[in-house]
Write an enzyme that holds these catalytic residues in place. Structure first.
Site, PDB file in Angstrom:
ATOM      1  N   SER A  49     -10.209  13.460 -39.144  1.00 29.90           N
ATOM      2  CA  SER A  49      -9.349  12.388 -38.651  1.00 29.90           C
ATOM      3  C   SER A  49      -9.005  11.427 -39.789  1.00 29.90           C
ATOM      4  O   SER A  49      -8.404  11.840 -40.784  1.00 29.90           O
ATOM      5  CB  SER A  49     -10.028  11.682 -37.475  1.00 29.90           C
ATOM      6  OG  SER A  49      -9.136  10.795 -36.838  1.00 29.90           O
ATOM      7  N   GLN A  50      -9.392  10.149 -39.689  1.00 31.50           N
ATOM      8  CA  GLN A  50      -9.188   9.250 -40.820  1.00 31.50           C
ATOM      9  C   GLN A  50      -9.815   9.825 -42.086  1.00 31.50           C
ATOM     10  O   GLN A  50      -9.225   9.770 -43.172  1.00 31.50           O
ATOM     11  CB  GLN A  50      -9.805   7.885 -40.533  1.00 31.50           C
ATOM     12  CG  GLN A  50      -9.794   6.947 -41.739  1.00 31.50           C
ATOM     13  CD  GLN A  50     -10.596   5.680 -41.500  1.00 31.50           C
ATOM     14  OE1 GLN A  50     -10.024   4.619 -41.336  1.00 31.50           O
ATOM     15  NE2 GLN A  50     -11.921   5.789 -41.481  1.00 31.50           N
ATOM     16  N   ASP A 102      -4.540  17.733 -29.319  1.00 29.74           N
ATOM     17  CA  ASP A 102      -4.979  16.463 -29.899  1.00 29.74           C
ATOM     18  C   ASP A 102      -4.061  15.342 -29.406  1.00 29.74           C
ATOM     19  O   ASP A 102      -2.862  15.337 -29.709  1.00 29.74           O
ATOM     20  CB  ASP A 102      -4.926  16.563 -31.427  1.00 29.74           C
ATOM     21  CG  ASP A 102      -5.621  15.418 -32.122  1.00 29.74           C
ATOM     22  OD1 ASP A 102      -5.758  14.343 -31.520  1.00 29.74           O
ATOM     23  OD2 ASP A 102      -6.043  15.599 -33.289  1.00 29.74           O
ATOM     24  N   HIS A 154      -8.958  16.088 -30.087  1.00 34.31           N
ATOM     25  CA  HIS A 154      -9.199  15.498 -31.403  1.00 34.31           C
ATOM     26  C   HIS A 154     -10.558  15.873 -31.983  1.00 34.31           C
ATOM     27  O   HIS A 154     -10.802  15.664 -33.169  1.00 34.31           O
ATOM     28  CB  HIS A 154      -9.049  13.973 -31.324  1.00 34.31           C
ATOM     29  CG  HIS A 154      -8.924  13.316 -32.658  1.00 34.31           C
ATOM     30  ND1 HIS A 154      -7.996  13.713 -33.601  1.00 34.31           N
ATOM     31  CD2 HIS A 154      -9.627  12.297 -33.226  1.00 34.31           C
ATOM     32  CE1 HIS A 154      -8.126  12.970 -34.672  1.00 34.31           C
ATOM     33  NE2 HIS A 154      -9.097  12.109 -34.490  1.00 34.31           N
ATOM     34  N   TYR A 195     -12.193   7.039 -37.996  1.00 37.53           N
ATOM     35  CA  TYR A 195     -11.721   5.677 -37.785  1.00 37.53           C
ATOM     36  C   TYR A 195     -12.772   4.783 -37.143  1.00 37.53           C
ATOM     37  O   TYR A 195     -13.261   5.051 -36.060  1.00 37.53           O
ATOM     38  CB  TYR A 195     -10.486   5.734 -36.892  1.00 37.53           C
ATOM     39  CG  TYR A 195      -9.503   4.599 -37.035  1.00 37.53           C
ATOM     40  CD1 TYR A 195      -8.734   4.458 -38.174  1.00 37.53           C
ATOM     41  CD2 TYR A 195      -9.312   3.690 -35.996  1.00 37.53           C
ATOM     42  CE1 TYR A 195      -7.798   3.446 -38.298  1.00 37.53           C
ATOM     43  CE2 TYR A 195      -8.382   2.668 -36.103  1.00 37.53           C
ATOM     44  CZ  TYR A 195      -7.629   2.551 -37.256  1.00 37.53           C
ATOM     45  OH  TYR A 195      -6.706   1.536 -37.379  1.00 37.53           O
TER      46      TYR A 195
END
Length: 328
Positions: free
Chosen positions: A191-192, A276, A306, A96
């Site tokens: 993640s993203q 996370d 994370h 992100y």
């Protein structure tokens, strides 16, 4: 740091009720078709990158993505003789608000003998790292800070419709590169980037899908249980637009990683971290548990946040792909 979600035994069977539009497949087929037509006649353009790196080939990539719009990336590959056979490729998507960065920042996949393609995420690149080079030339209605609510009033206008299209078309362009084995193009990201990999893996039928601590899954559940951005962008938006819940959930249903996972039949290796505090582990498990693939694994990192498994997870990915003949 405490565990942030359900116990592992409950995560392993967690299947939230994620709505799926009746026209989900038609929506995405039309989206990709229109963007292919807009970029017709233009393939991936590669030029040598300006870098002091000499032991692998680093190239500056431009390809037509959503609406035929130019999207940047990097291609890093081993130096090969002209008569060598095409290589497997791994297409990677970023986290992100990160950009593609500087040429040569990521060389692991190429040093392991594979073609590595790293996509710039349109409009992002100013939150961390070393920058991005792809604008997002689209406006939108009212939105909260970040990317989750940009275009939230209509799935046709949503930011991630454009990003997912970029990603799926990139996989198609990579297959056409002369030094790539078209049948061995896998996707990954954290993640993203993991959420984008799930979408691209489904839309472009990637050879394997390897998302880490994947975001963008189980949107409705995520905005109810997450305690930090990006999921809380949706909650902040709804705190102001109090009558927009149905609109938000309808748009989200076209973009939810769970619905894409339901369409993935390729080998899949996920990872999740139980401490996370950015992406609730239950949202990643929601996509993992929805996979149509019969060949799937998930690596669980109980005491990580994370950051997930980092290089240890990359080593698992290399082993996973090599075991299936999808990496050198």
């Amino acid at each position: 740091m405490p565990f942030t979600d359900l116990p592992l035994v409950e995560l392993e069977r967690f299947r939230p009720d994620v709505r799926e539009p009746a026209d989900f497949d038609a929506f995405w087929a039309k989206t990709l078709s229109k963007s292919r037509a807009a970029g017709a006649g233009r393939g991936a353009d590669l030029v040598p990158a300006e870098t002091p790196i000499t032991e692998v080939v680093v190239e500056d990539l431009t390809f037509p993505g959503f609406g035929g719009e130019p999207v940047k990336g990097w291609v890093v590959r081993p130096r090969r003789r002209p008569d060598d056979a095409p290589l497997p490729a791994v297409v990677e998507f970023n986290g992100y608000n990160g950009g593609r960065g500087i040429a040569g920042e990521r060389t692991g996949w190429a040093l392991a003998g594979n073609v590595h393609v790293f996509m710039d995420t349109r409009g992002q690149g100013s939150g961390w790292g070393t920058g991005g080079d792809t604008p997002d030339p689209h406006g939108g209605g009212p939105a909260a800070h970040g990317w989750m609510t940009r275009g939230i009033e209509d799935p046709r206008d949503h930011y991630y419709r454009r990003v997912y299209t970029d990603a799926a078309l990139l996989v198609e362009h990579v297959r056409a590169l002369p030094f790539v084995d078209a049948g061995r193009v896998s996707v990954t990201g954290g993640s993203q980037g993991g959420g984008i990999a799930i979408a691209a893996g489904a839309l472009a039928s990637a050879a394997a899908v390897l998302p880490d601590v994947a975001f963008l899954c189980a949107w409705e559940h995520g905005m109810q249980v997450a305690t930090s951005d990006p999921f809380t962008e949706l909650a902040r938006y709804l705190a102001v637009h109090r009558d927009a819940l149905e609109t938000v959930l309808t748009t989200a249903s076209y973009l939810d990683g769970v619905n894409f996972a339901r369409r993935i039949t390729a080998p899949a290796l996920f990872s999740v971290a139980l401490m996370d505090d950015v992406v609730p582990p239950s949202t990643t498990f929601a996509a993992y548990n929805a996979l149509a693939s019969e060949d799937h694994e998930i690596a669980v990192y109980p005491f990580n946040g994370h950051e997930g498994g980092q290089t240890r997870q990359w080593l698992r990915q290399v082993e996973f792909l090599r075991a299936r003949g999808l990496a050198v």
